[in-house]
Design a protein around this motif. Structure first.
Motif, PDB file in Angstrom:
ATOM      1  N   TYR A 203       0.858  -1.181   0.000  1.00 19.20           N
ATOM      2  CA  TYR A 203       0.000   0.000   0.000  1.00 19.20           C
ATOM      3  C   TYR A 203       0.896   1.233   0.000  1.00 19.20           C
ATOM      4  O   TYR A 203       1.793   1.363   0.836  1.00 19.20           O
ATOM      5  N   PHE A 204       0.618   2.152  -0.922  1.00 15.38           N
ATOM      6  CA  PHE A 204       1.437   3.344  -1.065  1.00 15.38           C
ATOM      7  C   PHE A 204       0.617   4.595  -0.773  1.00 15.38           C
ATOM      8  O   PHE A 204      -0.586   4.646  -1.017  1.00 15.38           O
ATOM      9  N   THR A 205       1.303   5.618  -0.270  1.00 20.72           N
ATOM     10  CA  THR A 205       0.656   6.901  -0.026  1.00 20.72           C
ATOM     11  C   THR A 205       1.653   8.025  -0.244  1.00 20.72           C
ATOM     12  O   THR A 205       2.816   7.942   0.166  1.00 20.72           O
ATOM     13  N   LEU A 206       1.191   9.067  -0.900  1.00 21.57           N
ATOM     14  CA  LEU A 206       1.971  10.294  -1.054  1.00 21.57           C
ATOM     15  C   LEU A 206       1.259  11.481  -0.431  1.00 21.57           C
ATOM     16  O   LEU A 206       1.806  12.581  -0.384  1.00 21.57           O
ATOM     17  N   SER A 207       0.031  11.260   0.024  1.00 19.04           N
ATOM     18  CA  SER A 207      -0.812  12.386   0.433  1.00 19.04           C
ATOM     19  C   SER A 207      -1.125  12.413   1.925  1.00 19.04           C
ATOM     20  O   SER A 207      -1.898  13.259   2.366  1.00 19.04           O
ATOM     21  N   ARG A 208      -0.556  11.489   2.695  1.00 20.13           N
ATOM     22  CA  ARG A 208      -0.866  11.426   4.119  1.00 20.13           C
ATOM     23  C   ARG A 208      -0.749  12.797   4.776  1.00 20.13           C
ATOM     24  O   ARG A 208       0.237  13.488   4.536  1.00 20.13           O
ATOM     25  N   PRO A 209      -1.721  13.265   5.594  1.00 18.04           N
ATOM     26  CA  PRO A 209      -2.888  12.523   6.100  1.00 18.04           C
ATOM     27  C   PRO A 209      -4.129  12.639   5.214  1.00 18.04           C
ATOM     28  O   PRO A 209      -5.191  12.195   5.606  1.00 18.04           O
ATOM     29  N   ARG A 210      -3.999  13.252   4.040  1.00 14.60           N
ATOM     30  CA  ARG A 210      -5.147  13.351   3.139  1.00 14.60           C
ATOM     31  C   ARG A 210      -5.469  12.001   2.525  1.00 14.60           C
ATOM     32  O   ARG A 210      -4.572  11.156   2.362  1.00 14.60           O
ATOM     33  N   PRO A 211      -6.714  11.732   2.150  1.00 13.98           N
ATOM     34  CA  PRO A 211      -7.055  10.490   1.457  1.00 13.98           C
ATOM     35  C   PRO A 211      -6.450  10.477   0.052  1.00 13.98           C
ATOM     36  O   PRO A 211      -5.909  11.487  -0.416  1.00 13.98           O
ATOM     37  N   ILE A 212      -6.578   9.354  -0.632  1.00 16.33           N
ATOM     38  CA  ILE A 212      -5.936   9.179  -1.932  1.00 16.33           C
ATOM     39  C   ILE A 212      -6.686   9.860  -3.070  1.00 16.33           C
ATOM     40  O   ILE A 212      -6.197   9.877  -4.205  1.00 16.33           O
ATOM     41  N   PHE A 302      -6.140  -1.869  -5.730  1.00 19.16           N
ATOM     42  CA  PHE A 302      -7.159  -1.876  -4.690  1.00 19.16           C
ATOM     43  C   PHE A 302      -7.110  -0.536  -3.969  1.00 19.16           C
ATOM     44  O   PHE A 302      -6.067  -0.163  -3.417  1.00 19.16           O
ATOM     45  N   THR A 303      -8.223   0.180  -3.976  1.00 23.80           N
ATOM     46  CA  THR A 303      -8.248   1.523  -3.378  1.00 23.80           C
ATOM     47  C   THR A 303      -8.533   1.516  -1.875  1.00 23.80           C
ATOM     48  O   THR A 303      -8.741   2.580  -1.285  1.00 23.80           O
ATOM     49  N   GLY A 304      -8.545   0.352  -1.257  1.00 21.78           N
ATOM     50  CA  GLY A 304      -8.593   0.276   0.201  1.00 21.78           C
ATOM     51  C   GLY A 304      -9.910   0.667   0.833  1.00 21.78           C
ATOM     52  O   GLY A 304      -9.955   1.057   2.002  1.00 21.78           O
ATOM     53  N   ASP A 305     -11.009   0.517   0.083  1.00 19.66           N
ATOM     54  CA  ASP A 305     -12.305   0.970   0.596  1.00 19.66           C
ATOM     55  C   ASP A 305     -12.868   0.086   1.696  1.00 19.66           C
ATOM     56  O   ASP A 305     -13.760   0.513   2.435  1.00 19.66           O
ATOM     57  N   THR A 306     -12.385  -1.146   1.825  1.00 15.79           N
ATOM     58  CA  THR A 306     -12.927  -2.073   2.822  1.00 15.79           C
ATOM     59  C   THR A 306     -11.932  -2.386   3.935  1.00 15.79           C
ATOM     60  O   THR A 306     -12.166  -3.306   4.725  1.00 15.79           O
ATOM     61  N   LEU A 307     -10.863  -1.642   4.019  1.00 15.10           N
ATOM     62  CA  LEU A 307      -9.873  -1.890   5.067  1.00 15.10           C
ATOM     63  C   LEU A 307     -10.457  -1.613   6.448  1.00 15.10           C
ATOM     64  O   LEU A 307     -11.278  -0.701   6.624  1.00 15.10           O
ATOM     65  N   ALA A 308     -10.017  -2.373   7.430  1.00 13.92           N
ATOM     66  CA  ALA A 308     -10.487  -2.171   8.799  1.00 13.92           C
ATOM     67  C   ALA A 308      -9.916  -0.899   9.402  1.00 13.92           C
ATOM     68  O   ALA A 308     -10.520  -0.290  10.281  1.00 13.92           O
ATOM     69  N   ARG A 309      -8.756  -0.481   8.911  1.00 13.47           N
ATOM     70  CA  ARG A 309      -8.088   0.711   9.437  1.00 13.47           C
ATOM     71  C   ARG A 309      -7.704   1.652   8.292  1.00 13.47           C
ATOM     72  O   ARG A 309      -7.125   1.243   7.302  1.00 13.47           O
ATOM     73  N   ARG A 311      -9.317   3.569   5.845  1.00  5.94           N
ATOM     74  CA  ARG A 311      -9.818   3.326   4.490  1.00  5.94           C
ATOM     75  C   ARG A 311      -9.477   4.495   3.564  1.00  5.94           C
ATOM     76  O   ARG A 311      -9.585   5.650   3.945  1.00  5.94           O
ATOM     77  N   ARG A 312      -9.040   4.158   2.362  1.00  7.99           N
ATOM     78  CA  ARG A 312      -8.668   5.119   1.323  1.00  7.99           C
ATOM     79  C   ARG A 312      -7.556   6.065   1.758  1.00  7.99           C
ATOM     80  O   ARG A 312      -7.365   7.138   1.170  1.00  7.99           O
ATOM     81  N   ALA A 313      -6.786   5.672   2.750  1.00  7.46           N
ATOM     82  CA  ALA A 313      -5.606   6.449   3.132  1.00  7.46           C
ATOM     83  C   ALA A 313      -4.411   6.096   2.267  1.00  7.46           C
ATOM     84  O   ALA A 313      -3.416   6.828   2.236  1.00  7.46           O
TER      85      ALA A 313
END
Length: 354
Positions: A203-212, A302-309, A311-313
């Motif tokens: 899982y990758f993120t460049l926008s933390r703490p903003r959503p993707i 996978f855009t992470g919409d169903t993650l338990a922690r 989501r979409r981060a």
């Protein structure tokens, strides 16, 4: 250097990448750090799992003053998450990736059941390697990079229901200043041909703490794998849908993700001149980009919409050798077959650009 809650055993010279052993709760880890602190990687030996990849936001090269490290991955944060495997964060996927329909397949003239005795939820996905015990068996460090070799011999007949085959798995991480490379090598040490394929679930993120949502994605794929409601590909060529017919899923040109909900496999990836395919995730707000590269295979998103922690981060960009349910698709039989004594490699990784 240690990871949180652990004690370290320093192994390297001061001006080389440093390797330190530690713990995440009771789980053994390895931390890799650049000499100037511009890169920090933490791996769990369970599953040879990438927990964290942190890189300085400053310019490339050897800056005299480093900006704060930024974590480009969204991995497991503690021992409980690692053991629960929710979201399969940065899991190494072997000997199969994604789902096997109904947990059953036919191979070598025999029917196999990966979930024997289970009658209710028969969902199984992402193989066994992500929870297997690995050992660190080799380390090479220089001032510019570190190379770590991890190995497991745990995949053996009678160890995992429905998989009566014997494999040795080597996972080699190459950690540079702006790039993380992985090569998964499987050797069939048994006496019969085994079905085998691998992949990676980061899982990758460049926008933390903003959503993707404001991130921009480009995927050099020409075909979408169509699935049923259980995310199992449709039969035969029905599964292959040219992306010209699904413009909402066509990312051949860079597009803002917006509110797109994606859990899909992309095929017919277009490689560059060197045979390497690159999927690009970028953040217009900062100009930063991640180039997820692979040699061959498919890409699952996978855009992470169903993650338990969270989501979409973050977004999962997953290089895989074969698509979902390949064990039950005759057109992938040759790609899966690993004969006794033979070895197969799959190479992939990610580059950070600012």
């Amino acid at each position: 250097m240690t990871d949180e809650g652990g004690t370290a055993d320093e192994h390297q010279m001061p001006y080389e990448y440093r390797i330190a052993e530690g713990r995440l709760g009771d789980e053994p880890t390895v931390t890799v750090a650049a000499p100037d602190g511009a890169v920090r990687v933490v791996l769990a030996l369970r599953g040879a799992t990438l927990l964290s990849w942190q890189v300085a936001r400053g310019a490339a090269g050897w800056p005299t003053e480093l900006t704060e490290l930024t974590d480009l991955t969204d991995g497991y944060r503690d021992e409980a998450e690692l053991l629960a495997q929710d979201g399969v964060r940065a899991g190494l996927l072997a000997p199969f990736s994604n789902r096997v329909a109904d947990g059953r397949y036919h191979y070598g003239g025999h029917d196999h059941d990966l979930l024997p005795g289970r009658t209710a939820d028969r969902t199984i996905y992402h193989g066994f390697a992500r929870e297997a015990p690995f050992q660190l068996v080799g380390v090479t460090t220089t001032a510019d990079s570190a190379r770590l070799l991890l190995r497991t011999t745990s995949i053996r007949p009678d160890r995992y229901p429905g998989y009566p085959f014997a494999l040795d798995l080597d996972v080699e991480y190459t950690i540079g200043r702006r790039e993380l490379g992985i090569e998964v090598r499987a050797t069939n040490v048994g006496e019969t041909t085994a079905p085998y394929a691998s992949g990676w679930h980061p899982y990758f993120t460049l926008s933390r703490p903003r959503p993707i949502d404001d991130s921009v994605l480009q995927i050099p794929a020409h075909t979408l794998i169509r699935t049923d409601a259980s995310l199992i590909p449709l039969p035969g060529t029905e599964a292959l849908l040219p992306l010209d017919r699904r413009p909402d899923m066509d990312f051949r040109k860079p597009r803002r993700l917006g509110d797109a909900v994606i859990d899909a496999c992309f095929a017919d990836l277009a490689p560059g001149p060197d045979g390497r395919t690159e999927t690009v995730l970028s953040d217009p707000a900062t100009g930063a980009a991640l180039r997820v590269w692979q040699y061959g295979g498919y890409l699952h998103v996978f855009t992470g919409d169903t993650l338990a922690r969270d989501r979409r981060a973050s977004i999962a960009l997953e290089p895989v050798e074969v698509p979902t349910d390949a064990y039950n698709r005759p057109e992938h039989a040759d790609a899966l077959s690993l004969e006794p004594g033979r070895r197969r490699e799959f190479r992939f990784g990610v580059t950070y650009q600012t």
